[in-house]
Design a protein around this motif. Structure first.
Motif, PDB file in Angstrom:
ATOM      1  N   ALA A 177      39.426  36.726  55.695  1.00 23.65           N
ATOM      2  CA  ALA A 177      40.831  36.649  55.271  1.00 23.65           C
ATOM      3  C   ALA A 177      41.548  35.420  55.808  1.00 23.65           C
ATOM      4  N   LEU A 193      40.499  41.303  52.317  1.00 27.67           N
ATOM      5  CA  LEU A 193      39.479  40.437  51.737  1.00 27.67           C
ATOM      6  C   LEU A 193      40.052  39.677  50.549  1.00 27.67           C
ATOM      7  N   PRO A 194      39.728  38.393  50.404  1.00 28.09           N
ATOM      8  CA  PRO A 194      40.289  37.604  49.298  1.00 28.09           C
ATOM      9  C   PRO A 194      40.113  38.250  47.931  1.00 28.09           C
ATOM     10  N   GLY A 195      38.982  38.874  47.688  1.00 29.81           N
ATOM     11  CA  GLY A 195      38.748  39.486  46.384  1.00 29.81           C
ATOM     12  C   GLY A 195      39.469  40.789  46.160  1.00 29.81           C
ATOM     13  N   ARG A 215      42.833  41.175  47.154  1.00 30.99           N
ATOM     14  CA  ARG A 215      44.272  40.956  47.266  1.00 30.99           C
ATOM     15  C   ARG A 215      44.971  41.230  45.938  1.00 30.99           C
TER      16      ARG A 215
END
Length: 307
Positions: free
Chosen positions: A27, A86-88, A90
């Protein structure tokens, strides 16, 4: 992909520390944030029931947030860590779900004042306001609007005063220079041969130790770097009675590879010290006795501290 997900928010379980670290590492860039969470977990400010994770329906951890203990002029309060998602994952309500669950858990424990050092939009939606409205301020003057606060029970009194964050948080250097006081020296600054030409005097000092850290040997350097080391303890000396000017001289002597942190010494007393924040760390532990015998004279000459 995340649309319609129902997040399972629950307390962090034993054995999940590595997975939580992975979430923070994904993150946020660099190692500072996951290192901070690990350091908090190992310290007295950590509250296990207030470290929460968000899991997707398949059980995969997607987010984490924690509330840790802090003080406001001696009264207990809580401070939020940065919410890691986690970026995926968001944009699907994971961060909001974590924040609301953390606040509910704190409320259930009878806590009241919660602080957010880096407030975001979802903090405002949850009722956070500038901490200055409660007469609460950070250790560094002039930064009050960067801290937000929430009273979980508005009917209860809220303590006013200065925030004392967990030692792992550290504070900006400006605050350190405003309160010079004491410094834990574990390397060359222990030696009168270095201090006298640098400051014009040798400050009073006494033996001290910093548990959970070690003075590590550094590649191609005569001096050490202070790094975390569970189960270890760094010996040194606590310099006392330093003036603002003397702290400025010491800051100038150290380079940008160090940063100032306030850490708890053995016995519970906290002191500022210079923490190594770069690479080139060796497995060996730096020895003050070996440095004095082999390198001190050459070191002072190289630094222009002789004569």
């Amino acid at each position: 992909m995340n649309e319609g997900l129902r997040w399972i928010v629950r307390p962090e379980r034993a054995g999940e520390a590595a997975a939580v670290r992975s979430v923070h590492a994904a993150a946020f860039p660099g190692s500072a944030q996951p290192d901070l969470v690990d350091e908090l977990r190992a310290g007295p400010a950590w509250i296990p029931g207030l470290s929460l994770v968000a899991a997707a329906p398949d059980g995969t951890l997607a987010g984490h947030v924690a509330l840790v203990r802090c003080l406001v002029d001696g009264a207990t309060a809580l401070v939020l860590t940065r919410c890691a998602v986690l970026p995926g994952r968001r944009g699907a309500g994971c961060g909001t779900a974590l924040l609301e669950a953390a606040l509910d858990a704190a409320r259930a424990r009878g806590e009241n004042l919660v602080l957010a050092p880096e407030p975001a939009e979802h903090h405002q939606r949850s009722g956070f306001v500038p901490a200055s409205r409660y007469r609460v301020g950070p250790p560094c003057a002039g930064a009050d609007e960067t801290v937000a606060a929430l009273a979980l029970d508005p009917a209860r009194p809220v303590p006013g005063g200065t925030i004392a964050y967990p030692a792992a948080f550290g504070v900006p250097d400006e605050g350190l220079r405003a309160a010079p006081g004491e410094l834990f020296a574990y390397g060359s600054l222990q030696f009168p041969e270095v201090l006298r030409p640098l400051l014009g005097r040798v400050p009073e000092s006494r033996p001290a130790a910093l548990p959970g850290w070690r003075a590590a040997e550094l590649a191609d350097r005569l001096y050490p770097g202070l790094v975390p080391a569970a189960g270890d303890s760094a010996p040194g000396r606590l310099l006392t009675g330093l003036t603002v000017r003397e702290r400025e001289l010491l800051d100038a002597f150290e380079d940008d590879e160090y940063h100032l942190r306030r850490l708890p010494l053995a016995g519970g007393r906290a002191a500022w010290t210079y923490v190594w924040r770069c690479g080139d760390v060796r497995d060996g532990t730096w020895s003050a006795d070996a440095f004095r015998a082999r390198h001190l004279a050459d070191f002072t000459a190289r630094c222009g501290l002789t004569g």
